[in-house]
Design a protein around this motif. Sequence first.
Motif, PDB file in Angstrom:
ATOM      1  N   TYR A 552     -18.268  -1.279   4.175  1.00  0.00           N
ATOM      2  CA  TYR A 552     -18.097  -1.218   2.725  1.00  0.00           C
ATOM      3  C   TYR A 552     -18.963  -2.284   2.054  1.00  0.00           C
ATOM      4  O   TYR A 552     -19.570  -2.035   1.009  1.00  0.00           O
ATOM      5  N   LEU A 568     -16.994   4.691   0.920  1.00  0.00           N
ATOM      6  CA  LEU A 568     -16.454   4.144  -0.322  1.00  0.00           C
ATOM      7  C   LEU A 568     -17.421   3.165  -0.972  1.00  0.00           C
ATOM      8  O   LEU A 568     -17.153   2.630  -2.028  1.00  0.00           O
ATOM      9  N   ALA A 571     -18.223   3.107  -4.768  1.00  0.00           N
ATOM     10  CA  ALA A 571     -17.159   3.805  -5.498  1.00  0.00           C
ATOM     11  C   ALA A 571     -16.479   2.889  -6.496  1.00  0.00           C
ATOM     12  O   ALA A 571     -15.636   3.324  -7.250  1.00  0.00           O
ATOM     13  N   ASN A 572     -16.859   1.604  -6.488  1.00  0.00           N
ATOM     14  CA  ASN A 572     -16.130   0.672  -7.339  1.00  0.00           C
ATOM     15  C   ASN A 572     -16.708   0.564  -8.741  1.00  0.00           C
ATOM     16  O   ASN A 572     -16.931  -0.507  -9.257  1.00  0.00           O
ATOM     17  N   ASN A 573     -16.987   1.684  -9.383  1.00  0.00           N
ATOM     18  CA  ASN A 573     -17.271   1.620 -10.812  1.00  0.00           C
ATOM     19  C   ASN A 573     -16.477   2.698 -11.525  1.00  0.00           C
ATOM     20  O   ASN A 573     -16.066   3.686 -10.928  1.00  0.00           O
ATOM     21  N   SER A 574     -16.242   2.474 -12.805  1.00  0.00           N
ATOM     22  CA  SER A 574     -15.258   3.296 -13.504  1.00  0.00           C
ATOM     23  C   SER A 574     -15.660   4.765 -13.552  1.00  0.00           C
ATOM     24  O   SER A 574     -14.808   5.641 -13.553  1.00  0.00           O
ATOM     25  N   ILE A 577     -14.663   6.236 -10.165  1.00  0.00           N
ATOM     26  CA  ILE A 577     -13.209   6.228  -9.998  1.00  0.00           C
ATOM     27  C   ILE A 577     -12.570   7.327 -10.838  1.00  0.00           C
ATOM     28  O   ILE A 577     -11.663   8.008 -10.402  1.00  0.00           O
ATOM     29  N   GLN A 578     -13.084   7.505 -12.036  1.00  0.00           N
ATOM     30  CA  GLN A 578     -12.454   8.457 -12.928  1.00  0.00           C
ATOM     31  C   GLN A 578     -13.027   9.869 -12.798  1.00  0.00           C
ATOM     32  O   GLN A 578     -12.296  10.813 -12.520  1.00  0.00           O
ATOM     33  N   TRP A 584     -13.718   9.093  -3.653  1.00  0.00           N
ATOM     34  CA  TRP A 584     -13.023   7.967  -3.021  1.00  0.00           C
ATOM     35  C   TRP A 584     -11.602   8.319  -2.602  1.00  0.00           C
ATOM     36  O   TRP A 584     -11.090   7.733  -1.651  1.00  0.00           O
TER      37      TRP A 584
END
Lengths: 616, 341
Positions: A552, A568, A571-574, A577-578, A584
Motif C-alpha cells: 500500500y 488500495l 484509493a485515499n482520495n475523496s 472513496i465516493q 476499494w
Amino acid sequence: MASKKKGFFLFRWIKRMFLGNHNEVVDLLQEEQMQTPFKTMAKKFLKKKTVIFALTVFVLIFAFVLIGPYYWKLDLSEQDSTLTNLPPGYNMMAVPKEMKGNAVDIAPGGTFGFGIDGNGKIHSWGTTRITEKIDVADIPEEVLNAKITKIAAGFDHMVALGDDGQLYVWGNTRLQQGNFTSDMKKDQKDGWNIIQLEASTQFSAIVTDEGNLYLWGNKNQNDINVTKKYQGKIAKVALTANHYVSLMKDGTVVYTGSKGKGNPLASVPKALKGKTVVDIAATSSAVAALTDNGEVYVWGTTVRGEGEVPEFSVPVKGIYGGRYHFTALLEDNSVVSWGNNKYGQTNVPEKLLQGEEEIASVYVGNHQNYAITTDGDVHTWGLKGFLLGTDDLGRDMLTRIVNGGQVTMTVGAISVVIATVIGVLLGGLAGYFGGKVDLLIMRISEIVGGLPFIPFAMILSAVIGSRLDANQKMYLIMVVLGVLSWTGTCRLVRAQILAQREMEYVTAAKAMGIKEKVIVFRHILPNVFSLLLVSMTLDFATCMLTESTLSYLGFGIPLPQPTWGNLLDGANNSVVIQQYWWRWVFPAAIFGLCTVCINMIGDGLRDAVDPKSNER
Amino acid sequence: MGKYILKRCGYIVLVFMIVSFLMFSLYNLIPSDPARAELEPMRQSFKNPAEYEARYQALREEMGLNDPLVVRYLRWMGLWTDTDGKSFNGLLEGNFGYSNYYKRNVIDVIVDPMSNTIFINIFSTIAALGITIPLGIFCAVRKNGKFDQTTQVVTMLGYSIPVYIIALVFMFIFCIVFRIFPVMGIKTAGATYASGWDEFVDKLYHITLPVIVMTFGSLGGMTRYVRSAMIESLSMDYIRTARAKGLREKVVIYSHAWRNALLPIITSILGWFLSIFSGSVVIENTFGLSGMGRLYWIGLNNNDFELVLAIQMFYSIVSLVGALLIDISYGLVDPRVRVDK
C-alpha cells in the motif's frame, strides 16, 4: 452447554418422574475413555461454532484465490481506456423492453448503448456515466423534442440526426466534438440528405447522398481532414480510433485523410485491385473490406487477431467492426465473429451461428454485438459488464482481486515458513546450549524485535530492491518479512524448551542416556508443535497485513502485479472513496474478512491447545 | 539501580553502533557518486577530458569517497576527523547531514514534521490509554457477559483489519457521508491565522480523524491484553483473601488486582509505543499529514538517503531508550522484579 434443555420443562419433569434421569453417565468407562492429546484438541477446536464458521470462510477464500487465477487469467499489460472506472453490474447490453420489436437504429458505444424506437424516442442503457461530470444519458431537451432518425455513439459523446437534417451533439463537448465546420454549416443551409452518421474517439463523420464527407471534432489527436479531390465521390466511411477510411462510389477503398504517409491503414491490399468493394468496416486500428463476390480483406494493425478471417461457406452480406473484433452477416443469415475474444465478443449464440433466425440488422459496439431479427427480437453477445467493476486503467477488479489474493497469501505463507524455521532453529539453539549462546541469541532477537517493523522493512525493500525486477522483489519481500518476524517464535520455542526441560519425561529420557540434542529436537520439540501451530497461524495473518501495508505504501510488490495491499494504493482520495467505491470496498472487504477469519482460527486453536487461556 | 542503568546505557551505545553501522553499509551498497553528480553540470567548462578527470579525482579525495567504509562510517558518526584532518563534524556533533531533496540541512527539515508527529501521537496515546484500560478492566470484571463478548468481536476486527482500510472506511463515514472532517492535510490550504490559538484549533480539527483512526487501530491489541492480564490477576488467591476480608469491590479491583496486572501491560506498551511511531507512516500517508512517517516515505521515494538515515537513527534510538525506560519502570511498578541483578 452440556445440559442443553430438550423439550418443554413439564415433559421433562414427568419423564424424569417415571422413567428416571437418563442424562447420568451410564458407563464409567465411557467417560473415562482415553484420547490422544491431538484428538482432544481437535474436538475442542471443532466445538466452537464461530471457529467452524471462520474456518469455512477462510477455506472458501483460500480455494477461491488458489483456483481462481486459472479461470480469471491475469494479463499484466492489460489496459483499456474505454473501460475505466466502470461500476459493478451486467447492464451493458440490457436493451429496454420498449425497444423490442420496434427498433429503428441502435448506437452501441463503449460501455453503453443508445437506441431509437419506431416513435423516434431515444432509449439508453449500460454505464452512461463516462466521468464524474459527463453522463451521456443526460439527453438535451431539444433532442428529446426532435424526431431522431439516426444516432451514433463516440467514446464519450453522442451524435443524433433529426428528420429535418439537424445534427445534435451531447456528452463531452470540450474537445470540439460539437463544433461543426464552416463547410457543414453552408451545405446544411443548401439542404443535405445524410446517409451515414458515425462517431469515434472525440470525432464524428457524416456522408451525404451527394458523396460528400464531413468530419469534425478533436483535430489534434485525430485525422479529420478530407482530401479535396475525393469529395463528391464517397459512398461510405469507416472510422478507426483516430483515423478513417472511405469507400468510393466506384467500389474502391481509399485513405482520404491527410495522415496517410506510413500509416498501415493507407496500404490497401493489392488483392483488392480490380475488385468492387461493397462494404467496409473498421476496428480501432484495422479495416475490413467486403467485395461484391463476398470475400473479406483485412488490413491495418491486426495484432489482436482481427486479420484471422475465417473461411466462409456462403458469401458475406455485411461486415461490422467493434474495437478489436469484426462481425460478419452471411447470405444465409448466419453470423460469424472473429478477432479478440477477451470479453466473449466472438462467441456468437448458437442460433445465429446456424442461421436459424432471420436477421434484419447487426450493430457492433466496442465489445458488444446486437443482432435484430425481422420479428423484433434482439440477440446480444459480447461484454455484458464487470461483476466487481473496473479500476482506473480499465482492468477487471475481480481478476485483480483473485490474483492479488494469490500473491498476498503466497507471500504471507512463505514468510511465515521462513520466520518459523529461523525462530525454531535459533530458539532451539538458545534453549539447548544456554549460557553465552542463549545470551547472544536473545540479545539479537531483542534488537531485531525492538526495531520498528514497517520503516525497517521499507528501507530494506527500497535499498536492496532498487535493482530487482518485480518477481525478484516478491521474493525479497518474503525474505524481509521472514527475517524481521522470527523473534516471537524464537522466544516461544526457547521458553518452552526451558520449561519442558524440567518435565519428568525429559528426566526419564536423560536417565536412559539419550543425548541432549536428541532430547531437544526429538522429544521436546514435538510437544511444542501445537503451540507453534498457533503462533504460525497468527503470524500468517500478521505477515499478510505487513505485506499489504508495505505494498500500500509502495514499498512492497510493485504494480502492475496486484496484491490486496496495492489494489488500495491511490484509493485515499475523496473522489475514489465516493464515486468509485467498488475500487476499494471489494478488496478491503475480502482482505478484512480473510484476516479476521485467520485470527479467529488462531484464537480458537490457542484455546484448544492451551486450556488455561480458555479461562481468560 | 544506578549501576544497572549505566550498564544498560553502555548496551544501548553498543547496539546503536552496530545498527547504525549496518544501516550505513547498507546505504553504501547503493550505486551513487556524489562527486560525479556535483561535477556533471560543469562538464562543459572543462577544456579536455583529462582535466575533468583530474578535477573529479580531486573532488572524490576532498569528499572522502576514496576512504575505506569504516573510516567513512566513523566520520559520519563524528568519531573520525573530517576531510580537512582537524575538526570533527558528524552525527554526534549534531550534523545530521544534508537533504538532497529539500536542499536544506536534515536537522532543519526534521523539526516541523517531528513536532507534528509528537502532537498527533500525544493525543492518540492519551485517547488509546484512556479507552483501553477502563474497557479492558470492565471486560475482565464482567467476563463472558454480553458486553464483554461484543467487545471481543470489535477488538478482533480492530487488530485484524489493516489500519489503512480502517482509515478508508472512517474517511468514507466522516468525510463523505457526514462531511464533518477534511479528508487530507494538516491545515486549511492557504489559510492565514489571526492568532496562534486559531492555528492550533485548525490543526486540531485536521488531526481529529487521524487520531480517531489511530486510536481505533490500536484499541484491539491493547484491550485484549489488559483484559487477559486482569483476568489472570483476578483469579489469584490474594483476591479471594481480599474479598473474604470484606473489602469493597472497588478496592479489590483497582488496588489489589489492577496493580498486579500492570506489569505485563507495561511490557506490551513498549511494543505499542513503537508501533505508534511506525504505524504513523501509514496514517500520515493516508491522511497526507506532514509528520515523521510521511517525511520518511518521501525521503525513501526520492532517494534522499541522508534524510532517511537520520530518521532511521531516530527510530532506533527511540526503540532502544523505550526498552530501557520499560525495564526501569518494571522495578518501580513491581518491587519483586529486581532489575539491578
